[in-house]
Design a protein around this motif. Structure first.
Motif, PDB file in Angstrom:
ATOM      1  N   SER A 155      34.734 -45.527 -44.328  1.00  0.00           N
ATOM      2  CA  SER A 155      34.164 -44.871 -43.155  1.00  0.00           C
ATOM      3  C   SER A 155      35.267 -44.346 -42.252  1.00  0.00           C
ATOM      4  O   SER A 155      36.195 -45.071 -41.898  1.00  0.00           O
ATOM      5  CB  SER A 155      33.286 -45.862 -42.374  1.00  0.00           C
ATOM      6  N   GLU A 191      35.974 -43.785 -38.873  1.00  0.00           N
ATOM      7  CA  GLU A 191      35.418 -44.160 -37.578  1.00  0.00           C
ATOM      8  C   GLU A 191      35.743 -43.150 -36.486  1.00  0.00           C
ATOM      9  O   GLU A 191      34.985 -43.003 -35.527  1.00  0.00           O
ATOM     10  CB  GLU A 191      35.917 -45.553 -37.171  1.00  0.00           C
ATOM     11  N   ASN A 232      32.954 -40.775 -36.751  1.00  0.00           N
ATOM     12  CA  ASN A 232      31.702 -41.392 -36.307  1.00  0.00           C
ATOM     13  C   ASN A 232      31.592 -41.448 -34.787  1.00  0.00           C
ATOM     14  O   ASN A 232      30.511 -41.287 -34.223  1.00  0.00           O
ATOM     15  CB  ASN A 232      31.588 -42.813 -36.867  1.00  0.00           C
ATOM     16  N   LYS A 233      32.718 -41.693 -34.118  1.00  0.00           N
ATOM     17  CA  LYS A 233      32.706 -41.815 -32.658  1.00  0.00           C
ATOM     18  C   LYS A 233      32.761 -40.465 -31.955  1.00  0.00           C
ATOM     19  O   LYS A 233      32.344 -40.348 -30.799  1.00  0.00           O
ATOM     20  CB  LYS A 233      33.890 -42.675 -32.213  1.00  0.00           C
TER      21      LYS A 233
END
Length: 768
Positions: free
Chosen positions: A525, A527, A530-531
């Motif tokens: 992933s 991140e 994602n953020k």
């Protein structure tokens, strides 16, 4: 005036006066199941409907009335794929119904329908056993009723074209219903009912008229953007500088007050954190809201993503891949590749990347929200995943999920964008701020692009080990990207063999059907992605990048050892062990992938000499998931203009084995659309993040495939009696690697990034 239904037992709680958003037309209805009509003598299109006593419901999924009309309930969203027609014909075939008597109802989000999602190419495959059993139940009950009336054994009777027949005697389904039927079936009884042999299916696989085609072609089809209700106001959002973490600092609407129809500007307070920092301008008309929004001045405290761009995601991905402690290891049966690489006679390692891709569907996202007189929140919009959207709405509104009902509408393009129903939240929040008043919100194209949940950029590293005889002894596939499932529905994430969770939709495709010895697949992933934004599911999802890398790499591996790319693949598609497949869908396994690949090669004329700067390319896939494979092979012919760098795809041949093809016309259209979508992403379509925002705001710079760029497309299906698999997405992913492989054959350059632009081609040629 009485209300139609109530919030607990019926999903149609709206007054007759307010029923301006009815979506009923010939052959198809949206949002309002016909069950409510038994409570009121007039239907939305003026017909007199039978009373409840004259309707028989053998199962949740359909009803038969005394006129013989069969109304099939569809929980899947309609976005151009004629999904209702496909599912209804599965039931009608088993029921032995007359196709002229079939109607479909795209139902709302009442909990009685169970889990509602339209994605993953699951709709027909998952509906196959359910609707066949339901059809068998109705047929059984009708035959039993007729036999009882005639005083004969049920085994002496048969059903055909909406009638039960015994010798010269016939009784129509409508007549039998009129006399009263109440037979119900338990789950155990349903599963025990005999089904027609596949060879005897008479509607499945045949040409029929799609039930929704008339209204789609005469202008009567109603999309979410068309929804209306008395007294509604219009909301125009002003989007913050970042998807996450932005907060409004100041707001000045003094200039907006000069716009006729302007009412007020709301700062949305969102407990669900779906739309932080959103401002909504409210006006009496769409145009007034748009005009006023341009005059409202807002400043924000931006989120951290304001300083993040595409290159940062790529750098983070490369860093994560190099860290062996990161990510989840999938179970491939043997993932210990270390010894094979240590003992290898030679190895091959390559990196592949993909850029951010927008959904860019034709109908911008929209929603109409209000609280009805029963205090139930109604959300009118096209949606692909009601069961995912409802919890977000409940959190945002501070109510229970059963206090919200989502009404179904046609989708003017889904492609995965409307799996994430985030766009319903701001409309609902604005309505709540106005005391439940109806608010209609439509995003402009520029807002739609900015608010999209795009397919994340990706970085992948593939490795292969060869022994002294040039046989493959091990393979590794490491992939990192933003994970939509982790961001939006983490409960859907399984665990790898190392105990780490992973997004199955961001790595599927890497767990391929080639026999390559030890096989390690690692999902990581990103991140930072994602953020920074909300990654989304886009048509084909993970295989859009995993198959790009895999099939490009398989070609490179073949050339590495001096083998023919077709032969190299076929030698490894061995239907043994985990690659043999199982009943009912994947039976045949790798042998079926080999068959479509060989057929595609034959169609394109693999091995034949080509003109200068022209080449052939192959790629294949099993689609989405190993337990529901759709075997697809793509063969292309391309010409490369060395001066301009322009790649012209001249021929695009697609061969598919999806088991039983329920709807031939729909299947061909789905595969054509998927393949052309793959071509668009391969050569033309893609964007990137710049300081927290996608750089493209409209189709002037975001340039999907145009009609003039479309090649000769041929689709061929391989007949198969296995249970049906999905067709909406699988043909998307082999196109890009097939083109890259053809470019290599044409001019000797290897491109490892999509989209493959003319600049990429010219740069690669300058290095040859």
């Amino acid at each position: 005036m009485r209300k139609l239904g109530n919030k607990q037992g019926d999903s149609s709680s709206i007054s007759r006066r307010g029923f301006l958003i009815a979506m009923t037309a010939t052959g198809v209805s949206f949002g309002f199941p016909r069950s409510w009509a038994a409570m009121d003598p007039a239907s939305p299109n003026g017909e007199v409907l039978p009373s409840a006593a004259d309707v028989y419901e053998p199962s949740l999924w359909y009803s038969i009335d005394s006129a013989g009309k069969i109304k099939v309930n569809i929980i899947r969203a309609e976005m151009g794929q004629h999904v209702g027609t496909s599912i209804a014909r599965i039931l009608a075939d088993e029921l032995e119904a007359d196709w002229q008597d079939i109607e479909i109802i795209h139902v709302d989000s009442n909990e009685k329908w169970g889990y509602m999602v339209t994605g993953g190419s699951w709709s027909v495959s998952q509906s196959w056993p359910v609707y066949r059993q339901a059809g068998a139940a109705g047929k059984t009950a009708l035959i039993e009723a007729a036999a009882k009336q005639w005083g004969v054994a049920a085994s002496k009777c048969k059903a055909q074209k909406g009638k039960v027949v015994y010798g010269t005697k016939t009784l129509s389904y409508g007549d039998l219903v009129a006399k009263g039927l109440s037979r119900q079936f338990s789950e155990e009884e349903l599963k025990a009912l005999p089904l027609k042999p596949n060879k005897d299916l008479s509607l499945v696989g045949q040409q029929v008229t799609s039930l929704d085609i008339t209204n789609k072609t005469n202008g009567k089809a109603i999309f979410g953007i068309d929804a209306k209700i008395e007294g509604m106001v219009y909301g125009c959002p002003i989007l913050p500088p970042t998807r996450n973490g932005s907060k409004v600092s100041t707001l000045d609407d003094s200039a907006a007050k000069s716009i006729k129809g302007y009412q007020q500007t709301l700062i949305l307070e969102d407990p669900s954190d779906t739309v932080p920092g959103w401002v909504m301008v409210i006006a009496s008309s769409f145009y007034a809201a748009q005009k006023a929004a341009k005059k409202v001045k807002v400043s924000w405290q931006a989120g951290a993503a304001a300083y993040v761009s595409e290159s940062d995601f790529m750098a983070e991905g490369r860093k994560l891949i190099q860290d062996a402690s990161q990510g989840a290891i999938l179970d491939t049966g043997n993932s210990d590749t270390a010894a094979a690489f240590e003992q290898a006679s030679s190895t091959l390692t390559q990196e592949y990347t993909t850029h951010t891709v927008l959904h860019a569907q034709m109908e911008p996202v929209n929603a109409l929200a209000f609280q009805n007189s029963d205090k139930v929140w109604e959300i009118h919009s096209g949606c692909q995943w009601q069961s995912l959207t409802l919890p977000s709405l409940a959190s945002a509104l501070g109510v229970k999920e059963n206090d919200i009902i989502m009404r179904s509408y046609l989708l003017g393009g889904g492609f995965g964008r409307r799996l994430n129903g985030d766009y319903t939240v701001p409309a609902a929040l604005a309505s709540k701020a106005l005391g439940g008043k109806p608010v209609k919100m439509v995003l402009l194209r520029t807002e739609d692009f900015q608010f999209d949940s795009p397919r994340s950029s990706s970085v992948q590293l593939l490795k292969m080990a060869f022994d002294q005889d040039n046989k493959v002894s091990a393979m590794e596939h490491h992939a990192t990207a933003g994970w939509p499932t982790k961001v939006m529905v983490p409960a859907f994430m399984p665990k790898g063999i190392n105990g780490e969770s992973f997004d199955p939709f961001s790595i599927s495709g890497a767990d391929h059907w080639y026999s390559v010895g030890a096989q390690k697949v690692r999902a990581i992933s990103n991140e930072l992605a994602n953020k920074s934004f909300r990654p989304g599911w886009l048509r084909s999802v993970g295989p859009g990048w995993t198959n790009w890398a895999l099939e490009s790499f398989m070609d490179e591996a073949a050339h590495h050892i001096g083998a023919d790319p077709l032969t190299f693949r076929l030698d490894k598609l061995i239907a043994e062990g985990r690659n043999a497949g199982v009943e009912p869908i994947s039976i045949g396994g790798a042998a079926r992938q080999a068959a479509v690949l060989q057929r595609a090669a034959d169609l394109i004329g693999w091995g034949q000499p080509q003109a200068a700067d022209t080449g052939l390319g192959l790629a294949s896939t099993f689609g989405q998931e190993r337990n529901m494979p759709t075997w697809v092979a793509v063969a292309v012919q391309v010409h490369v203009n060395k001066s301009t760098g322009i790649v012209k795809v001249q021929k695009l041949h697609v061969v598919v084995d999806a088991g039983i093809v329920v709807d031939p016309n729909g299947a061909e259209a789905q595969c054509q659309g998927a393949a052309l979508w793959g071509l668009s992403m391969a050569l033309y379509e893609g964007t990137e993040f710049v300081n927290g925002k996608v750089k493209d705001a409209n189709f002037d710079t975001y340039t999907p495939l145009r009609l003039s760029q479309t090649p000769e497309v041929k689709i061929e299906f391989i007949p198969n009696t296995a249970a049906p698999a999905g067709l909406g997405e699988p043909a998307t992913t082999p196109v890009a690697p097939a083109i890259a492989n053809a470019i290599y054959q044409a001019v000797g350059i290897r491109l490892r990034k999509i989209p493959m632009t003319p600049e990429d081609v010219k740069t690669a040629l300058s290095r040859v």
